[in-house]
Enzyme design. Structure first.
Site, PDB file in Angstrom:
ATOM      1  N   ARG A  66       0.821  -1.216   0.000  1.00 16.13           N
ATOM      2  CA  ARG A  66       0.000   0.000   0.000  1.00 16.13           C
ATOM      3  C   ARG A  66       0.852   1.261   0.000  1.00 16.13           C
ATOM      4  NH1 ARG A  66      -3.594  -1.939   5.045  1.00 16.13           N
ATOM      5  NH2 ARG A  66      -1.485  -2.556   5.645  1.00 16.13           N
ATOM      6  N   GLY A  67       1.986   1.202   0.712  1.00 18.82           N
ATOM      7  CA  GLY A  67       2.848   2.379   0.774  1.00 18.82           C
ATOM      8  C   GLY A  67       3.346   2.790  -0.600  1.00 18.82           C
ATOM      9  N   ASP A 216       2.127  -2.278  10.176  1.00 22.09           N
ATOM     10  CA  ASP A 216       1.352  -2.940   9.118  1.00 22.09           C
ATOM     11  C   ASP A 216       1.418  -4.449   9.313  1.00 22.09           C
ATOM     12  OD1 ASP A 216       0.715  -0.577   8.031  1.00 22.09           O
ATOM     13  OD2 ASP A 216       2.001  -0.738   6.258  1.00 22.09           O
ATOM     14  N   ALA A 262     -21.523 -32.190   2.619  1.00 26.50           N
ATOM     15  CA  ALA A 262     -21.041 -32.090   1.241  1.00 26.50           C
ATOM     16  C   ALA A 262     -20.191 -30.836   1.102  1.00 26.50           C
ATOM     17  CB  ALA A 262     -22.232 -32.059   0.281  1.00 26.50           C
ATOM     18  N   HIS A 751      -9.879 -27.271  -3.892  1.00 27.35           N
ATOM     19  CA  HIS A 751      -8.973 -27.927  -2.954  1.00 27.35           C
ATOM     20  C   HIS A 751      -8.256 -26.890  -2.098  1.00 27.35           C
ATOM     21  CE1 HIS A 751      -8.692 -31.560  -5.899  1.00 27.35           C
ATOM     22  NE2 HIS A 751      -9.753 -31.619  -5.124  1.00 27.35           N
ATOM     23  N   PRO A 778       0.921 -32.393 -22.275  1.00 29.96           N
ATOM     24  CA  PRO A 778       0.036 -31.956 -23.363  1.00 29.96           C
ATOM     25  C   PRO A 778      -0.130 -30.436 -23.348  1.00 29.96           C
ATOM     26  CG  PRO A 778      -1.253 -32.878 -21.560  1.00 29.96           C
ATOM     27  CD  PRO A 778       0.195 -33.091 -21.198  1.00 29.96           C
ATOM     28  N   SER A 780      -3.077 -29.040 -23.247  1.00 29.72           N
ATOM     29  CA  SER A 780      -4.213 -28.781 -22.357  1.00 29.72           C
ATOM     30  C   SER A 780      -4.739 -30.117 -21.850  1.00 29.72           C
ATOM     31  CB  SER A 780      -5.327 -28.031 -23.098  1.00 29.72           C
ATOM     32  OG  SER A 780      -5.904 -28.885 -24.075  1.00 29.72           O
TER      33      SER A 780
END
Length: 1092
Positions: A66-67, A216, A262, A751, A778, A780
């Site tokens: 943030r600084g 911080d 679940a 997960h 692969p 994909s």
């Protein structure tokens, strides 16, 4: 997920409350929260220091650095803070790739200090222990602390001392500050451990003459430890990452998830997007998101989420309607698509969960058609064929385009179809129904899989497990190379009868000589036997209350399968590791706190025990052994040829995706040799490398498949193993989660471990590293099956794998309950009921859900109308029923029923026995005259007999008129109960013909004797006949049938039961002793010849 970020304010509040250190921690609880709704006058009253001190203001929204971003206002007065906020509060800003609105700020006192008083401190968790980082130059310009900082690793279960801190971390700190910092860092570490933090960073940490200041702070806690830390945490709010809003729908699903066994997850990425997903399974949900992003849909992807772990129909309905509600709020020029996907379920009944989705689709069919939504469905698992059929039918009946596919279609193929990259088949080929596997009518030895030749790729050597070697002091014990063999025996912790039966069916189809389950342990019952099936036979397995007894009586057992809950899994696992016979433990539970998991891992390493899990379905070794629900039901076991070994071994994180790998491998190779799902937690008990090395050292394994995941660095060990030549067999790898780098804000996937904390942990980086190391990777997930097929074909071509003839498995009978679920059999029901149904999510009374009963304020009379008469009665009828119950509730202790109840109660009998004693006195002479009165008066009235004729006939026949006469009340002393009911009937009933007839009879009988009045039994009996005949809800025959079958006496029985129970409780409260009737109230009349 487990590690969740908390706001700076929450982190500091925890620290100020619970840190224990001799260092003086300053500015405790001196912070103020500011939002757009803040009342500044109220804020200054609550925090008067705001008016007198110099201040610091900054956003508290999980924004890093943030600084440097100019988002910290320093050394301001209150007016300066307000001016500073005017330019930023509720304004959109960009941080990295994320755009978000600044709406939550923190104001704290400004701390004057010099640069040399700023330090950096950080603690974070890894598998081996907790790392403490410290740098003597903190603040905005701290730079690369990983490279600069001194670090100290505190191993699991070890403590941090001030001496260690001073010697290893504070070497560049001035002497006058060492003691303060050493005490603070030790206190901080203990606080971090006690409150189950996983990450805690303070920068800068300022030390002055006054003490320590935390300027911080950033922190994450292990949310799964809520049940341990609830008293200290309270109700923690977990803010969303900057750039992503917190939506009420997300909170609603999170609440559903918390109340369910679940797993239900929902993250909204872009509510205006056109691509929506509803995916079953934590791993599968990531794969679908990856594929959508790979095909260019990242900007249109509306949500990420999952439903898994066998949610009920109602839970699935609630989840589905939330998705459908969100996606039908804004139209899209191209229409929208909903992808209902999933891998092959291990134990979830797909048809049952699809019922909930179908209900939601029917409820939203109008908006879905209006928004031009097309739905694509792909699923496998128990009863998936029925689920797909129902889903297809709802598409036809509603007119919504719904395309359904099963396991014959690659898991992610529907994404290409949805986005226009693949053609949509008109009639997709369907795999055989479950019944084709298990109820084979022919004597054919063919197995229901593809027609190619399968192979057993190596000469069959002994599969005996290599026992773990005893470790010397301080050294880790060697773990077994072979976890499961043909004769492996296991103990199952938990009353998981379905999982055990699945294991026994698998054993039988693998032609094992004996069941793999030797016993079960269940601490909540005594020792007993549980019945299971072994093929056609019924067998008994012992169930023990204590693990010690089970281990002692079954020394051959070397595997424990733990279905213990997340709260008890740690203790039961630690107990199991005390027995040297246990070499392998599978922990199924999800949500075990990471600190406990790390302790289990350390103990397992010391004892040479292999752990699979937590948060796993388990693993499977075809032809030998399977853990719990792994591999799904028998139809999938047979379709994927898991009843005999193939040549390919795999390791995955996800349980659902492991079943998908079973499917892919069976379709592209000769099948699976062994497969393990290590679990989705950040610290699985065993790693990818553990299992890949086992496979490397197993002659029967010819090639290896690994399905990795975003988060962690375990996959890099595979890279090193390949480079160093330790792994020589072909390895096909793919890491899921490639979409994460395309999202503007951080997304926590299903997960717990699926979150990248640095660039090297991203799936993209790991896939590239594996490719560079020489693994087969692969482009994909879509192409994973093709690469596996190519590598396998090469191994067959060079003779490494020699195909063998398929051997058919034995037939296993189907369970009756499952055959009925599939609609394969029918049998006459033993009972029929038409008044109540408790099977669904909500209780139903005669067709009306219980929520509607209360919503409509039907009262007890309305419920009685539903359950007794199967009608929703008019309001006046319900009131009359309740009045009847009230006036018949009691008539004093002297009547026979109350008397019997009292005597029974005073004899020490229980409530039920005493009540029954009183009820047994009810009959024609006491209380049971309602039915008889209704029948007598109805018969006379319906036959046209005049009241005088009726009285004379009864007298001539020598019969009493039921409902006429009272021992105490008379025409001169009327029964007010009857008067109250008469007034109500005359005012509200549309007609009271039979009551009027009975009152005419009363005039005749009371003229002869004043106590021959129409009593309360008679009045209720005849009035009820009027009610049934005139309320409009019954035919004349139906009304008469209720009288004939005794419904009216039920009113007296139900009402008077209240009084009898009152008398029972009264006697117990008064502590009355055994009743003995006094002699002087008994007339002893003995025969004369017996007297003296």
């Amino acid at each position: 997920m487990s590690a969740k970020a908390i706001s700076e304010q929450t982190g500091k509040e925890f620290l100020y409350k619970y840190i224990c250190t001799s260092a003086a921690v300053q500015n405790r609880f001196r912070y103020a929260n500011v939002t757009a709704e803040t009342d500044w006058d109220g804020l200054t009253q609550e925090h008067p220091w705001l008016l007198t001190e110099r201040l610091v203001v900054k956003p508290d929204q999980l924004i890093k650095r943030r600084g440097k971003l100019g988002l910290v206002g320093i050394n301001l007065d209150l007016q300066g803070v307000r001016e500073w906020l005017k330019a930023r509060l509720m304004r959109e800003t960009t941080v990295g790739k994320a755009k978000g609105v600044l709406k939550n700020f923190l104001i704290e006192p400004f701390v004057p200090h010099t640069q040399d008083g700023e330090f950096y401190a950080c603690i974070y968790a890894t598998r081996e222990g907790d790392h403490v980082l410290f740098h003597h130059e903190g603040g905005v310009e701290v730079g690369d602390v990983d490279a600069k900082a001194h670090r100290l690793m505190v191993a699991v279960d070890e403590k941090l001392s001030e001496d260690q801190v001073t010697e290893q971390l504070l070497t560049h700190v001035p002497d006058d500050k060492k003691q303060v910092l050493a005490s603070f860092i030790v206190g901080l570490f203990n606080f971090y451990e006690d409150l189950y933090f996983t990450y805690l960073e303070i920068n800068p940490l300022v030390v002055t003459e006054d003490g320590v200041y935390i300027l911080d702070m950033a922190a994450k806690i292990d949310a799964t430890a809520d049940y341990i830390c609830k008293a200290k945490w309270g109700d923690v709010e977990f803010p969303p990452p900057f750039g992503r809003e917190a939506y009420p729908e997300e909170a609603y699903i999170a609440d559903l998830d918390a109340k369910s066994g679940a797993s239900l997850k929902l993250t909204l990425l872009n509510p205006q997007g056109r691509i929506w997903t509803m995916v079953a399974g934590g791993g599968a949900s990531v794969v679908y998101s990856d594929t959508i992003c790979d095909l260019g849909g990242v900007d249109e992807l509306a949500n990420y989420g999952e439903y898994s772990g066998a949610p009920s129909e109602q839970q699935t309905y609630d989840y589905a309607k939330t998705i459908l509600s969100l996606m039908t709020r804004e139209k899209h020029s191209l229409g929208k698509v909903l992808i209902i996907g999933g891998s092959i379920a291990n134990f979830t009944n797909v048809a049952a969960t699809f019922k909930g989705i179908v209900r939601a689709i029917k409820d939203y069919q109008g908006p879905l058609k209006e928004h031009e939504v097309t739905i694509f469905v792909r699923r496998g698992g128990p009863n998936y064929q029925e689920g797909l059929r129902v889903m297809g039918e709802v598409g036809k009946t509603t007119g919504i385009p719904i395309h359904v596919f099963g396991t014959e279609t690659h898991m992610t193929a529907i994404v290409g179809m949805a986005l226009g990259y693949r053609p949509i088949p008109n009639q997709p080929p369907m795999d055989s129904h479950t019944a084709n596997f298990l109820l084979n009518a022919s004597n054919s030895a063919m197995t229901p899989a593809t027609t190619r030749t399968a192979s057993f790729s190596e000469p069959r050597t002994s599969n005996d497990a290599t026992p773990a070697k005893k470790s010397k002091a301080g050294l880790l014990a060697a773990k077994p190379t072979t976890l499961f063999r043909k004769h492996t025996k296991a103990i199952v912790w938990g009353m998981q009868t379905r999982a055990v039966q699945g294991m026994l069916d698998f054993d039988y189809v693998c032609s094992r000589d004996e069941p793999s389950v030797a016993a079960m342990v269940y601490p909540f019952t005594g020792d007993h036997k549980q019945k299971f099936y072994w093929g056609h036979k019924e067998i008994l397995l012992p169930v023990y209350k204590n693990m010690a007894d089970a281990m002692k009586k079954h020394p051959e057992v070397d595997v424990l399968i733990s279905f213990a809950s997340l709260r008890s899994a740690f203790d039961s696992t630690v107990e199991a590791m005390q027995y040297p016979q246990i070499h392998t433990i599978a922990i199924i539970a999800e949500g075990i706190p990471e600190a406990q998991t790390r302790k289990m891992i350390k103990m397992a390493d010391e004892k040479g025990v292999a752990i699979i899990g937590p948060a796993t379905v388990g693993g499977i070794k075809p032809g030998c052994f399977k853990i719990g629900n792994t591999g799904g039901m028998l139809d999938n076991i047979l379709a994927s040829k898991l009843y005999r070994p193939g040549s390919v071994a795999y390791v995955s994180r996800s349980g659902g995706m492991s079943n998908e790998l079973n499917n892919i491998i069976s379709r592209t190779t000769d099948g699976v040799y062994e497969g393990v799902a290590i679990g989705g937690d950040r610290y699985p008990g065993s790693t990818f490398m553990d299992h890949v090395l086992r496979y490397q050292d197993t002659p029967g394994v010819k090639m290896i498949v690994m399905l990795g995941e975003i988060g962690g660095t375990e996959e890099y060990k595979i890279c090193h193993g390949i480079r160093e030549g330790r792994i020589t067999k072909p390895v096909v790898c793919w890491c899921i989660g490639t979409c994460a780098t395309m999202f503007a804000s951080e997304v926590q996937f299903g997960h717990a471990g699926a979150c990248a904390n640095q660039a090297s942990e991203t799936a993209v980086a790991k896939n590239q590293a594996l490719r560079d190391a020489g693994a087969y990777v692969p482009k994909s997930f879509d192409e994973l099956g093709d690469v596996i097929s190519t590598v396998y074909d090469e191994l067959v071509a060079n003779g490494t794998i020699v195909p063998s003839q398929e051997v058919p498995p034995p037939t296993v009978p189907m369970d009756y309950s499952w055959a009925r679920e599939l609609g394969l059999i029918r049998k006459p029901a033993s009972f029929m009921t038409s008044i109540c149904d408790e099977r669904g999510q909500e209780l139903i009374y005669a067709g009306m859900p219980i929520t509607e009963v209360f919503k409509e304020e039907m009262g007890l009379g309305g419920v009685l109308g539903l359950l007794w008469f199967q009608r929703r009665l008019p309001r006046y009828a319900c009131q009359f029923i309740e009045m009847c119950l009230m006036v018949t509730a009691d008539h004093g202790p002297a009547v026979s029923g109350a008397h019997n109840t009292i005597v029974c109660a005073r004899a020490g009998k229980d409530l039920i026995s005493s009540l029954t004693s009183g009820l047994l006195t009810i009959g024609d002479r006491f209380g049971g005259a309602l039915d008889a009165a209704a029948k007598q008066f109805s018969k006379a009235f319906d036959s046209g007999m005049l009241p005088m004729e009726f009285v004379n006939k009864m007298k001539k026949d020598g019969k009493l008129i039921m409902g006429i006469g009272h021992r105490v009340k008379s025409i001169n002393n009327p029964d007010m109960r009857v008067q109250i009911l008469k007034d109500f009937v005359k005012q509200h009933f549309p007609s009271s013909q039979l009551l009027d007839y009975a009152l005419d009879v009363e005039k005749i009988t009371t003229s002869k004797k004043p106590n021959l009045i129409l009593n309360v039994d008679g009045f209720i009996g005849v009035s009820f006949v009027d009610l049934l005949r005139t309320c409009g809800g019954f035919t004349r025959d139906e009304a008469d049938e209720f009288v004939e079958i005794g419904a009216l006496n039920g009113i007296f029985v139900l009402g008077r039961s209240m009084g009898f129970i009152g008398h029972y409780l009264d006697q117990k409260r008064l502590k009355q002793g055994l009743y003995r009737h006094p002699w002087d109230d008994i007339s002893y009349v003995l025969p004369e010849h017996m007297s003296m």
